[in-house]
Design a protein around this motif. Structure first.
Motif, mmCIF file in Angstrom:
data_model
loop_
_atom_site.group_PDB
_atom_site.id
_atom_site.type_symbol
_atom_site.label_atom_id
_atom_site.label_comp_id
_atom_site.label_asym_id
_atom_site.label_seq_id
_atom_site.Cartn_x
_atom_site.Cartn_y
_atom_site.Cartn_z
ATOM 1 N N SER A 125 0.828 -1.212 0.000
ATOM 2 C CA SER A 125 0.000 0.000 0.000
ATOM 3 C C SER A 125 0.859 1.258 0.000
ATOM 4 N N SER A 126 2.027 1.210 0.614
ATOM 5 C CA SER A 126 2.924 2.372 0.599
ATOM 6 C C SER A 126 3.359 2.694 -0.829
ATOM 7 N N GLY A 152 1.208 11.301 9.311
ATOM 8 C CA GLY A 152 0.244 10.204 9.272
ATOM 9 C C GLY A 152 -0.122 9.695 7.903
ATOM 10 N N GLY A 153 0.689 9.956 6.884
ATOM 11 C CA GLY A 153 0.431 9.377 5.566
ATOM 12 C C GLY A 153 -0.542 10.130 4.696
ATOM 13 N N GLY A 170 -2.174 2.050 7.095
ATOM 14 C CA GLY A 170 -1.900 0.619 7.008
ATOM 15 C C GLY A 170 -2.015 0.132 5.581
ATOM 16 N N ALA A 171 -2.857 -0.871 5.348
ATOM 17 C CA ALA A 171 -3.028 -1.429 4.008
ATOM 18 C C ALA A 171 -4.103 -0.716 3.204
ATOM 19 N N ASN A 172 -4.742 0.307 3.789
ATOM 20 C CA ASN A 172 -5.834 1.037 3.138
ATOM 21 C C ASN A 172 -5.359 2.384 2.598
#
Length: 201
Positions: A125-126, A152-153, A170-172
């Motif tokens: 996801s990153s 926080g992305g 995370g993965a989202n």
């Protein structure tokens, strides 16, 4: 898509007789991932994860709803190929586990997009989030050089009162395009809070 479909049938035929095709029609693959990676259907079955985008119309006065659907790995790769090229675009979409989008159009002909995708893990996801950020600037060149990186992305852009964002947790990943700037935080919150019925994620 025809080439990938042929590859799926080839893998099936290597393992089973032609008579097994009847079972495939009764219980077909549920995602393009299962066509692209036949082992995710024929071996350890990996069905797509459910994703929901809430109705955000109340935050978009003057816009009309256009579409609500999923992309799947194949179409996500096609979108990413616009700036990565066909091979790299397809590669960047590998690890897709589920997605959903909604699109609205305003009186000026601008399309407002809310998209959420789940990847197989945080590492995938990153990378996917990075490619989606690049895709935003490729499709909206007026945003180049205007990105704001938050903790926080979260990465946001703003231009002419319209806001854009790519945020990973995370993965989202959530992608938002062309929302009225004052509504962006409320939209982000609504999309992140949305859960499929009976979902535990």
């Amino acid at each position: 898509p025809y080439v990938e479909g042929l590859g799926f049938i080839y893998e099936l035929r290597k393992r089973q007789p032609w008579s097994a095709m009847s079972a495939i029609y009764r219980d077909p693959p549920r995602s393009t991932t299962q066509i692209l990676h036949p082992e995710k259907y024929l071996d350890a079955r990996e069905d797509p994860l459910p994703v929901v985008i809430p109705d955000l119309s109340r935050l978009l006065p003057g816009s009309r709803f256009v579409s609500d659907d999923d992309l799947g790995e194949f179409s996500l790769g096609a979108v990413l190929s616009l700036h990565l090229g066909d091979t790299e675009g397809a590669r960047a979409a590998v690890g897709w586990r589920g997605d959903r989008y909604r699109i609205w159009e305003d009186d000026a002909g601008r399309f407002t997009i809310a998209y959420r995708v789940i990847a197989a893990d945080a590492e995938i996801s990153s990378n996917l989030a990075a490619q989606l950020r690049a895709s935003v600037e490729k499709r909206h060149p007026e945003l180049v050089g205007k990105a704001t990186v938050h903790a926080g992305g979260l990465v946001t852009w703003s231009d002419a009162g319209r806001a854009f964002a790519v945020e990973r947790r995370g993965a989202n990943i959530v992608l938002l395009e062309q929302f009225p700037a004052p509504t962006l935080d409320r939209v982000r919150d609504a999309v992140w809070r949305a859960r499929p019925t009976n979902a535990t994620r």
